[in-house]
Design a protein around this motif. Structure first.
Motif, short mmCIF file in Angstrom:
data_model
loop_
_atom_site.label_atom_id
_atom_site.label_comp_id
_atom_site.label_asym_id
_atom_site.label_seq_id
_atom_site.Cartn_x
_atom_site.Cartn_y
_atom_site.Cartn_z
N UNK A 62 9.61 -0.54 4.45
CA UNK A 62 8.50 -1.41 4.88
C UNK A 62 7.15 -0.97 4.33
N UNK A 63 7.00 0.29 3.93
CA UNK A 63 5.73 0.76 3.38
C UNK A 63 5.66 0.64 1.86
N UNK A 64 6.78 0.28 1.21
CA UNK A 64 6.78 0.28 -0.25
C UNK A 64 5.90 -0.84 -0.82
N UNK A 65 6.12 -2.06 -0.36
CA UNK A 65 5.38 -3.19 -0.94
C UNK A 65 3.88 -3.12 -0.63
N UNK A 66 3.46 -2.82 0.62
CA UNK A 66 2.02 -2.64 0.83
C UNK A 66 1.43 -1.54 -0.02
N UNK A 67 2.18 -0.45 -0.21
CA UNK A 67 1.68 0.63 -1.06
C UNK A 67 1.53 0.17 -2.50
N UNK A 68 2.50 -0.62 -2.99
CA UNK A 68 2.42 -1.09 -4.37
C UNK A 68 1.19 -1.97 -4.59
N UNK A 69 0.91 -2.88 -3.67
CA UNK A 69 -0.25 -3.74 -3.83
C UNK A 69 -1.56 -2.95 -3.75
N UNK A 70 -1.63 -2.03 -2.79
CA UNK A 70 -2.85 -1.22 -2.67
C UNK A 70 -3.01 -0.29 -3.86
N UNK A 71 -1.91 0.27 -4.34
CA UNK A 71 -1.96 1.16 -5.49
C UNK A 71 -2.36 0.40 -6.75
N UNK A 72 -1.82 -0.81 -6.91
CA UNK A 72 -2.19 -1.61 -8.07
C UNK A 72 -3.67 -1.94 -8.11
N UNK A 73 -4.23 -2.27 -6.96
CA UNK A 73 -5.66 -2.56 -6.89
C UNK A 73 -6.48 -1.33 -7.27
N UNK A 74 -6.08 -0.18 -6.77
CA UNK A 74 -6.81 1.06 -7.08
C UNK A 74 -6.72 1.39 -8.57
N UNK A 75 -5.55 1.17 -9.18
CA UNK A 75 -5.42 1.43 -10.61
C UNK A 75 -6.30 0.49 -11.42
N UNK A 76 -6.43 -0.77 -10.97
CA UNK A 76 -7.35 -1.68 -11.64
C UNK A 76 -8.79 -1.21 -11.52
N UNK A 77 -9.17 -0.77 -10.32
CA UNK A 77 -10.54 -0.27 -10.13
C UNK A 77 -10.78 1.01 -10.91
N UNK A 78 -9.71 1.75 -11.22
CA UNK A 78 -9.84 2.97 -12.01
C UNK A 78 -9.99 2.69 -13.49
N UNK A 79 -9.82 1.43 -13.91
CA UNK A 79 -10.05 1.07 -15.30
C UNK A 79 -8.80 0.94 -16.14
N UNK A 80 -7.61 0.91 -15.52
CA UNK A 80 -6.39 0.79 -16.31
C UNK A 80 -6.14 -0.66 -16.70
N UNK A 81 -5.49 -0.85 -17.85
CA UNK A 81 -5.13 -2.19 -18.31
C UNK A 81 -4.02 -2.76 -17.43
N UNK A 82 -3.88 -4.08 -17.45
CA UNK A 82 -2.90 -4.74 -16.58
C UNK A 82 -1.48 -4.31 -16.92
N UNK A 83 -1.17 -4.17 -18.20
CA UNK A 83 0.19 -3.76 -18.57
C UNK A 83 0.48 -2.33 -18.10
N UNK A 84 -0.53 -1.45 -18.12
CA UNK A 84 -0.33 -0.09 -17.63
C UNK A 84 -0.13 -0.07 -16.13
N UNK A 85 -0.83 -0.95 -15.41
CA UNK A 85 -0.67 -1.02 -13.95
C UNK A 85 0.74 -1.51 -13.61
N UNK A 86 1.22 -2.53 -14.32
CA UNK A 86 2.57 -3.03 -14.07
C UNK A 86 3.61 -1.95 -14.34
N UNK A 87 3.43 -1.19 -15.41
CA UNK A 87 4.37 -0.11 -15.71
C UNK A 87 4.36 0.95 -14.61
N UNK A 88 3.17 1.31 -14.12
CA UNK A 88 3.07 2.32 -13.06
C UNK A 88 3.74 1.84 -11.77
N UNK A 89 3.53 0.58 -11.40
CA UNK A 89 4.16 0.05 -10.19
C UNK A 89 5.68 -0.01 -10.35
N UNK A 90 6.15 -0.34 -11.54
CA UNK A 90 7.60 -0.37 -11.77
C UNK A 90 8.20 1.02 -11.63
N UNK A 91 7.50 2.04 -12.12
CA UNK A 91 8.01 3.41 -12.01
C UNK A 91 8.06 3.84 -10.55
#
Length: 447
Positions: free
Chosen positions: A42-71
């Motif tokens: 139950x914590x995986x999907x909320x973590x993925x969305x929150x983590x993806x937003x933080x990676x975007x705010x950190x300046x990562x490209x969209x393809x890099x964010x998708x790869x990180x969430x997949x890992x």
């Protein structure tokens, strides 16, 4: 007597059958349906969305964010999680036994400081390796997003001043321009620190800052110090220039991330136009002085500028402890590679070597035990290559001197794609080297 007992037994048997029939479920009633149990934490999907937003705010490209969430999703045993990332948010879709559920989180738009970027990278590694639970990772992520910067406002203004002077020295100005760069850098840094990023004034700050800087450079500091106003304007506005956004946009476009790349490219060009609007307004208010041709410093001063830029980034972006030597090493490597590329290739294509060396060096540093994460050293390098500065200088020259600097804008486009190609090449070489290293280690470990 026997007949009486027999009749009694038959009567009891009939009563039991009637009772069983009355208490039996009705034929038109359906049996209770047991809901399937979800296999997703139950914590995986909320973590993925929150983590993806933080990676975007950190300046990562969209393809890099998708790869990180997949890992992250694969590390926790779930391959049925799909992520769609755009610069404004993250959409995560999960296949549950009970159906498909979708979760979305929007980006805050506030850029992370470098110490937050370093902490975010360590958190991602801990989640992938299973060092912390997902619930604890969400709590740490919430604390990370609200953490104050490592350095206070006073050091932030000092860092912005060093950045301005350092970038100005990279343009090889005259001696008189240094004091003007320091004054304008301090004023612009003070405005950036005092104006809250979430206020309505922050949206208009690029226009106001470019207007004030252009007026001061053209009417006051330029004539007083005897320097070309263009040399003073661009370095003072360097933190407003969308160099990182334009570079990331071209990376996304080359990775077939059309939506993200196009929207980020439009955003970067809009930022350039906002800054240019302030310069044009200043040129209307203040008469443009005659061009000045001062005697510049020698080529050596640019390397002093890179040192000041390194220290300015550490203070202004609140870099993690012990990261100054590594940031300096990365910036010097990229700067020297770009200088060599301008001689070997051309000034427009020199960014290829700069971007390639930037990524390779930052990844090698990240592998060291005491080295900071890749983004901590790579993000300042995006600004040092400053493709946004090239386009802004062209627009500034058109507005202030009437020069036909269209060729400079074309050079900016060529520099963008040369830098992106260098970054892609460096990333590919680094990945191939890692794969070969892992393959060699597996072979040597076999009995």
């Amino acid at each position: 007597m026997a007949a009486g007992h027999t009749a009694a037994r038959m009567l009891r048997s009939a009563r039991r059958r009637v009772a069983a029939f009355l208490h039996a479920p009705s034929p038109d009633k359906h049996p209770a349906v047991v809901a399937p149990v979800s296999t997703v934490d139950p914590d995986l999907v909320p973590l993925l969305t929150e983590l993806g937003v933080c990676l975007l705010d950190a300046g990562q490209a969209s393809n890099e964010v998708e790869d990180a969430l997949s890992v992250v999703a694969s590390a926790h045993g779930d391959n049925e999680v799909r992520a769609f990332v755009v610069p404004t948010g993250v959409l995560v879709q999960v296949d549950d036994p009970g159906g498909v559920s979708t979760h979305y989180a929007s980006s805050t738009g506030r850029a992370f400081s470098l110490d937050q970027v370093g902490a975010l990278d360590q958190l991602v590694r801990a989640v992938v390796t299973g060092a912390i639970e997902l619930a604890e990772a969400r709590r740490r992520l919430a604390r990370l997003r609200t953490a104050p910067p490592r350095f206070g406002p006073a050091l932030g203004v000092l860092g912005h001043t060093l950045l301005t002077v350092g970038f100005g020295l990279c343009l090889r100005p005259s001696l008189g321009a240094v004091s003007g760069l320091a004054i304008l850098g301090a004023l612009t840094g003070l405005a950036r620190v005092l104006v809250p990023k979430t206020s309505a004034l922050a949206t208009a700050l690029p226009v106001l800052a470019s207007f004030v800087v252009a007026v001061l450079s053209t009417a006051v500091l330029g004539p007083w110090l005897g320097v070309d106003p263009v040399i003073l304007i661009t370095p003072a506005l360097v933190t407003f220039l969308p160099g990182a956004a334009l570079t990331t946009a071209t990376i996304e476009l080359t990775h077939n991330q059309v939506v993200s790349g196009a929207s980020r490219l439009v955003y970067g060009l809009a930022q350039l136009l906002l800054l240019a609007f302030g310069v044009v307004a200043a040129a209307v208010v203040v008469a443009t002085p005659a061009p000045i041709a001062p005697v510049p410093f020698g080529p050596w001063v640019a390397y002093v500028g890179v040192a000041l830029v390194s220290g300015g980034f550490v203070l202004y972006l609140s870099a993690p402890k012990g990261s100054l030597p590594w940031i300096s090493l990365t910036l010097y490597s990229a700067f020297v590679a770009q200088a060599v590329g301008s001689v070997v290739l051309s000034p427009q294509l020199s960014g290829f070597l700069g971007g390639l060396v930037l990524i390779v060096v930052s990844r090698l540093i990240a592998r060291l035990p005491s080295g900071p994460p890749r983004l901590v050293t790579a993000l300042p390098g995006f600004w040092l290559l400053v493709p946004g500065a090239m386009g802004f200088i062209g627009v500034t020259e058109i507005a202030t001197t009437g020069a036909q600097a269209v060729s400079q804008l074309i050079d900016m486009v060529l520099a963008l794609f040369s830098i992106s190609l260098g970054i892609l090449t460096g990333t590919g070489l680094s990945n191939e080297a890692s794969s070969l290293r892992h393959t060699w280690q597996r072979r040597t470990q076999r009995p």
